[in-house]
Write a protein that holds these residues in place. Structure first.
Motif, PDB file in Angstrom:
ATOM      1  N   UNK A  56     -50.406  26.895  17.674  1.00 48.00           N
ATOM      2  CA  UNK A  56     -51.375  27.295  16.660  1.00 48.00           C
ATOM      3  C   UNK A  56     -52.745  26.683  16.943  1.00 48.00           C
ATOM      4  N   UNK A  57     -52.756  25.405  17.340  1.00 47.26           N
ATOM      5  CA  UNK A  57     -54.021  24.744  17.652  1.00 47.26           C
ATOM      6  C   UNK A  57     -54.625  25.313  18.938  1.00 47.26           C
ATOM      7  N   UNK A  58     -53.788  25.618  19.908  1.00 43.80           N
ATOM      8  CA  UNK A  58     -54.279  26.206  21.163  1.00 43.80           C
ATOM      9  C   UNK A  58     -54.886  27.585  20.903  1.00 43.80           C
ATOM     10  N   UNK A  59     -54.274  28.359  20.025  1.00 41.74           N
ATOM     11  CA  UNK A  59     -54.820  29.687  19.700  1.00 41.74           C
ATOM     12  C   UNK A  59     -56.174  29.563  19.006  1.00 41.74           C
ATOM     13  N   UNK A  60     -56.304  28.567  18.143  1.00 45.28           N
ATOM     14  CA  UNK A  60     -57.593  28.337  17.478  1.00 45.28           C
ATOM     15  C   UNK A  60     -58.637  27.953  18.521  1.00 45.28           C
ATOM     16  N   UNK A  61     -58.258  27.100  19.471  1.00 45.19           N
ATOM     17  CA  UNK A  61     -59.187  26.672  20.522  1.00 45.19           C
ATOM     18  C   UNK A  61     -59.594  27.844  21.419  1.00 45.19           C
ATOM     19  N   UNK A  62     -58.729  28.826  21.563  1.00 48.76           N
ATOM     20  CA  UNK A  62     -59.018  29.988  22.417  1.00 48.76           C
ATOM     21  C   UNK A  62     -59.975  30.986  21.767  1.00 48.76           C
ATOM     22  N   UNK A  63     -60.123  30.937  20.462  1.00 53.62           N
ATOM     23  CA  UNK A  63     -60.965  31.910  19.761  1.00 53.62           C
ATOM     24  C   UNK A  63     -62.389  31.882  20.308  1.00 53.62           C
ATOM     25  N   UNK A  64     -62.874  33.041  20.718  1.00 53.60           N
ATOM     26  CA  UNK A  64     -64.236  33.167  21.215  1.00 53.60           C
ATOM     27  C   UNK A  64     -64.414  32.784  22.674  1.00 53.60           C
ATOM     28  N   UNK A  65     -63.365  32.351  23.329  1.00 49.17           N
ATOM     29  CA  UNK A  65     -63.447  31.967  24.746  1.00 49.17           C
ATOM     30  C   UNK A  65     -63.190  33.199  25.617  1.00 49.17           C
ATOM     31  N   UNK A  66     -63.646  33.135  26.849  1.00 52.19           N
ATOM     32  CA  UNK A  66     -63.469  34.254  27.778  1.00 52.19           C
ATOM     33  C   UNK A  66     -61.991  34.543  28.041  1.00 52.19           C
ATOM     34  N   UNK A  67     -61.167  33.509  27.996  1.00 55.18           N
ATOM     35  CA  UNK A  67     -59.741  33.668  28.305  1.00 55.18           C
ATOM     36  C   UNK A  67     -58.888  33.831  27.045  1.00 55.18           C
ATOM     37  N   UNK A  68     -59.473  34.300  25.966  1.00 60.68           N
ATOM     38  CA  UNK A  68     -58.775  34.423  24.687  1.00 60.68           C
ATOM     39  C   UNK A  68     -57.536  35.305  24.779  1.00 60.68           C
ATOM     40  N   UNK A  69     -57.520  36.247  25.709  1.00 58.53           N
ATOM     41  CA  UNK A  69     -56.397  37.175  25.821  1.00 58.53           C
ATOM     42  C   UNK A  69     -55.098  36.491  26.244  1.00 58.53           C
ATOM     43  N   UNK A  70     -55.167  35.266  26.757  1.00 58.88           N
ATOM     44  CA  UNK A  70     -53.936  34.572  27.143  1.00 58.88           C
ATOM     45  C   UNK A  70     -53.184  34.004  25.946  1.00 58.88           C
TER      46      UNK A  70
END
Length: 172
Positions: A56-70
């Motif tokens: 859950x925390x990793x998904x929050x950190x991915x928001x707005x990043x270029x690699x969000x699709x992972x």
């Protein structure tokens, strides 16, 4: 974990996702502590790092990043392996997964591109940064050694001609 600690973890993960050349996500269910330490040791030797974090925390950190699709790979017991070198983490995980079937590679990201299982395997087969630098240095050094050989060749030819003339003179 309180809110401040969670925010700190999200920031750290965000830095990992932004600054890493490659991030590989794998399931690690069933790995023993010794096996995880082995994975961490192999990663450290290759210049990579291993991180277990709440999905859950990793998904929050991915928001707005270029690699969000992972983020689609962040389900279940996942471990992140990452490195600045775009190949090191993938090589470590693939090599470890060959030796230990409990580690299942799911996918990852290289820059802004999401990688599936086959993509991680393809990246792991690419030459590492050090290997590429060595190849380039070899290519740059080859012309210089060829020039030195060409310059030195006439002198060696003259020396062999002179020794042949000396041998003929001594024989006569």
């Amino acid at each position: 974990m309180d809110r401040a600690q969670k925010e700190k973890v999200v920031d750290e993960l965000g830095q990992i996702f932004e600054s890493s050349g490659v991030v590989v996500v794998a399931h690690y269910q069933g790995l023993t502590v010794a096996e995880m330490q082995d994975l961490r040791g192999r990663a450290r030797e290759a210049g990579a790092s291993v991180r277990v974090a709440k999905n859950r925390l990793a998904k929050i950190a991915l928001e707005g990043k270029a690699c969000e699709s992972m983020s689609k790979y962040l389900e279940g017991m996942t471990v992140l392996t990452y490195s600045e070198d775009p190949v090191a983490a993938a090589k470590v995980v693939e090599d470890f997964a060959k030796d230990n079937k409990k580690l299942q590679v799911l996918g990852g990201a290289m820059g802004g591109e999401a990688l599936d299982r086959a993509g991680v395997e393809a990246v792991s087969k690419m030459p590492s940064r050090e290997e590429l630098l060595a190849q380039i240095a070899g290519m740059l050094g080859a012309p210089a050694s060829n020039i030195a050989g060409a310059i030195g060749a006439p002198a060696s030819n003259i020396a062999s001609i002179l020794s042949t003339i000396e041998e003929k003179a001594e024989a006569a």
